[in-house]
Design a protein around this motif. Structure first.
Motif, mmCIF file in Angstrom:
data_model
loop_
_atom_site.group_PDB
_atom_site.id
_atom_site.type_symbol
_atom_site.label_atom_id
_atom_site.label_comp_id
_atom_site.label_asym_id
_atom_site.label_seq_id
_atom_site.Cartn_x
_atom_site.Cartn_y
_atom_site.Cartn_z
ATOM 1 N N GLU A 108 0.904 -1.165 -0.111
ATOM 2 C CA GLU A 108 0.017 0.099 0.022
ATOM 3 C C GLU A 108 0.893 1.239 -0.062
ATOM 4 O O GLU A 108 2.105 1.081 0.064
ATOM 5 N N GLY A 109 0.224 2.428 -0.422
ATOM 6 C CA GLY A 109 0.884 3.596 -0.279
ATOM 7 C C GLY A 109 1.026 4.513 -1.462
ATOM 8 O O GLY A 109 0.014 4.326 -2.292
ATOM 9 N N ALA A 110 2.043 5.593 -1.827
ATOM 10 C CA ALA A 110 1.841 6.501 -2.586
ATOM 11 C C ALA A 110 2.136 5.816 -4.031
ATOM 12 O O ALA A 110 3.191 5.102 -4.328
ATOM 13 N N ILE A 130 16.891 7.622 -8.872
ATOM 14 C CA ILE A 130 16.143 8.324 -7.940
ATOM 15 C C ILE A 130 15.612 7.382 -6.781
ATOM 16 O O ILE A 130 15.192 6.504 -6.960
ATOM 17 N N PRO A 131 15.982 8.193 -5.487
ATOM 18 C CA PRO A 131 15.640 7.172 -4.338
ATOM 19 C C PRO A 131 14.173 7.009 -3.991
ATOM 20 O O PRO A 131 13.331 7.594 -4.458
ATOM 21 N N ARG A 132 13.890 5.483 -3.873
ATOM 22 C CA ARG A 132 12.742 5.194 -3.446
ATOM 23 C C ARG A 132 12.501 4.692 -1.886
ATOM 24 O O ARG A 132 13.584 3.595 -1.968
ATOM 25 N N SER A 133 11.820 5.078 -1.283
ATOM 26 C CA SER A 133 11.821 4.683 0.357
ATOM 27 C C SER A 133 10.661 3.886 0.719
ATOM 28 O O SER A 133 9.598 4.590 0.145
ATOM 29 N N TYR A 134 10.662 2.809 1.474
ATOM 30 C CA TYR A 134 9.702 1.820 1.595
ATOM 31 C C TYR A 134 9.912 1.792 3.298
ATOM 32 O O TYR A 134 10.834 1.782 3.849
ATOM 33 N N VAL A 135 8.903 1.506 4.043
ATOM 34 C CA VAL A 135 8.461 1.088 5.219
ATOM 35 C C VAL A 135 8.034 -0.348 5.255
ATOM 36 O O VAL A 135 6.875 -0.458 5.096
ATOM 37 N N ALA A 136 8.931 -1.128 5.688
ATOM 38 C CA ALA A 136 8.477 -2.753 5.500
ATOM 39 C C ALA A 136 8.438 -3.148 7.038
ATOM 40 O O ALA A 136 9.184 -2.880 7.932
ATOM 41 N N LYS A 137 7.439 -3.932 7.175
ATOM 42 C CA LYS A 137 7.252 -4.702 8.362
ATOM 43 C C LYS A 137 7.620 -5.956 8.127
ATOM 44 O O LYS A 137 7.484 -6.765 7.458
ATOM 45 N N PHE A 206 4.816 -0.872 2.797
ATOM 46 C CA PHE A 206 4.091 0.595 2.808
ATOM 47 C C PHE A 206 5.198 1.388 2.129
ATOM 48 O O PHE A 206 6.187 1.594 2.431
ATOM 49 N N ARG A 207 4.432 2.350 1.186
ATOM 50 C CA ARG A 207 5.501 3.324 0.528
ATOM 51 C C ARG A 207 4.803 4.502 0.916
ATOM 52 O O ARG A 207 3.791 5.263 0.535
ATOM 53 N N PRO A 208 5.249 5.343 1.814
ATOM 54 C CA PRO A 208 4.871 6.620 2.391
ATOM 55 C C PRO A 208 4.796 7.859 1.442
ATOM 56 O O PRO A 208 3.863 8.857 1.534
ATOM 57 N N ALA A 209 5.747 7.944 0.444
ATOM 58 C CA ALA A 209 5.509 8.843 -0.731
ATOM 59 C C ALA A 209 6.329 8.284 -2.101
ATOM 60 O O ALA A 209 7.303 7.266 -1.996
ATOM 61 N N LEU A 250 3.792 5.166 9.233
ATOM 62 C CA LEU A 250 3.210 3.954 8.915
ATOM 63 C C LEU A 250 1.951 4.199 8.304
ATOM 64 O O LEU A 250 1.345 5.379 8.419
ATOM 65 N N PRO A 251 1.502 2.950 7.479
ATOM 66 C CA PRO A 251 0.158 3.095 6.949
ATOM 67 C C PRO A 251 -0.584 3.379 7.929
ATOM 68 O O PRO A 251 -0.700 3.031 9.435
ATOM 69 N N VAL A 252 -1.969 3.801 7.680
ATOM 70 C CA VAL A 252 -3.106 4.344 8.339
ATOM 71 C C VAL A 252 -3.383 3.379 9.568
ATOM 72 O O VAL A 252 -3.339 3.791 10.637
ATOM 73 N N ARG A 253 -3.621 2.108 9.230
ATOM 74 C CA ARG A 253 -3.990 1.033 10.286
ATOM 75 C C ARG A 253 -2.714 0.980 11.308
ATOM 76 O O ARG A 253 -3.122 1.056 12.481
ATOM 77 N N ALA A 254 -1.889 0.757 10.841
ATOM 78 C CA ALA A 254 -0.527 0.419 11.780
ATOM 79 C C ALA A 254 -0.423 1.813 12.637
ATOM 80 O O ALA A 254 0.143 1.706 13.802
ATOM 81 N N ALA A 255 -0.578 2.848 12.014
ATOM 82 C CA ALA A 255 -0.483 4.196 12.958
ATOM 83 C C ALA A 255 -1.669 4.339 13.927
ATOM 84 O O ALA A 255 -1.710 5.313 14.672
#
Ligand code: URA
Length: 261
Positions: A108-110, A130-137, A206-209, A250-255
């Motif tokens: 999920e995400g941007a 171009i850098p790509r950042s992900y937040v991974a559980k 999750f990709r926040p942006a 964090l994604p909406v639910r996890a936050a």
């Protein structure tokens, strides 16, 4: 004034190289004259530019949207298997826009959507890095040494190497952790396969942006046009004049927020 092949790419007609091929093939007309010469320039506000006699819009307004892709959605405009897909969120008023790259079905995400073919090209081409950042559980708690391995380079299941720009713990839970991973390419399942290589499989991603355009204040399934400021940032990132700001959350639910559509 701008180069004709650049204008055609910006209009989403074709990549710059393909636009040049169209010109060489004599399929592009400016003010009624066929233009075959590479390097020709046009004034998009004044000139009448046609492909095969079909006029392109003079008041070319490109469209830029950001979508918070929910998990369980395919990144295509239609899905023959009838799964939820990006096309379900698009209507006539969005025009002919396309997703900039892909997120996995369960990620999920941007996700940017645009009709600016040139921008898509710049954001996705591996050579622009171009850098790509992900937040991974991920399962377990990766040690500092394991995260270092991601930055030094790991070998993926297909035998090919992959390297992260950075890998940092974000939240440590009881049995799992959220880790921020930044890479500079978009290979198939790259983030999942990199964590697999260090023995910490991804549980959710999750990709926040994307290119600095954030969905942190949005809800899953929300689509909105970029603000003027965001358009400026996006173009600067795509042209390489600035790095995308790191956006982490964090994604909406996890936050801890509830989701409404
Ligand atoms: N890497 C993955 O593994 N999946 C995505 O959706 C994006 C990057």
């Amino acid at each position: 004034m701008e180069r004709l092949h650049k204008y055609l790419a910006r209009a989403g007609v074709a990549s710059r190289r393909k636009a040049e091929q169209l010109m060489l093939a004599g399929r592009v007309q400016v003010n009624g004259q066929t233009v075959c010469q590479l390097g020709s320039v046009v004034d998009a506000g004044r000139d009448e530019i046609c492909i095969d006699g079909h006029k392109l819009s003079l008041a070319l307004q490109q469209r830029y949207f950001i979508f918070y892709k929910p998990p369980g959605v395919v990144t295509t405009l239609a899905d023959p298997q009838g799964r939820p897909c990006i096309g379900d969120w698009l209507s006539k008023e969005h025009g002919r826009i396309y997703p900039v790259g892909r997120l996995d079905y369960d990620t999920e995400g941007a996700l940017l959507l645009t009709d600016d073919g040139d921008l898509v090209n710049r954001l996705l081409r591996p050579r622009f890095k171009i850098p790509r950042s992900y937040v991974a559980k991920v399962r377990g708690k990766p040690s500092p040494a394991a995260l270092r391995r991601l930055c030094e380079g790991v070998v993926l299941s297909d035998g090919k190497p992959a390297v992260a720009l950075s890998a940092k713990p974000y939240r440590i839970l009881k049995a799992n952790s959220w880790v921020v991973l930044t890479v500079t390419e978009g290979r198939y399942h790259l983030v999942k396969r990199m964590f697999e290589a260090i023995g910490h499989p991804v549980l959710s991603l999750f990709r926040p942006a994307q290119a600095g355009i954030s969905v942190l204040k949005m809800y899953p399934g929300q689509m909105r046009a970029l603000t003027e400021e965001e358009c400026v940032l996006l173009k600067a990132v795509a042209s390489g004049t600035c790095q995308p700001p790191l956006v982490v959350g964090l994604p909406v639910r996890a936050a801890g927020f509830s989701v409404g559509k």
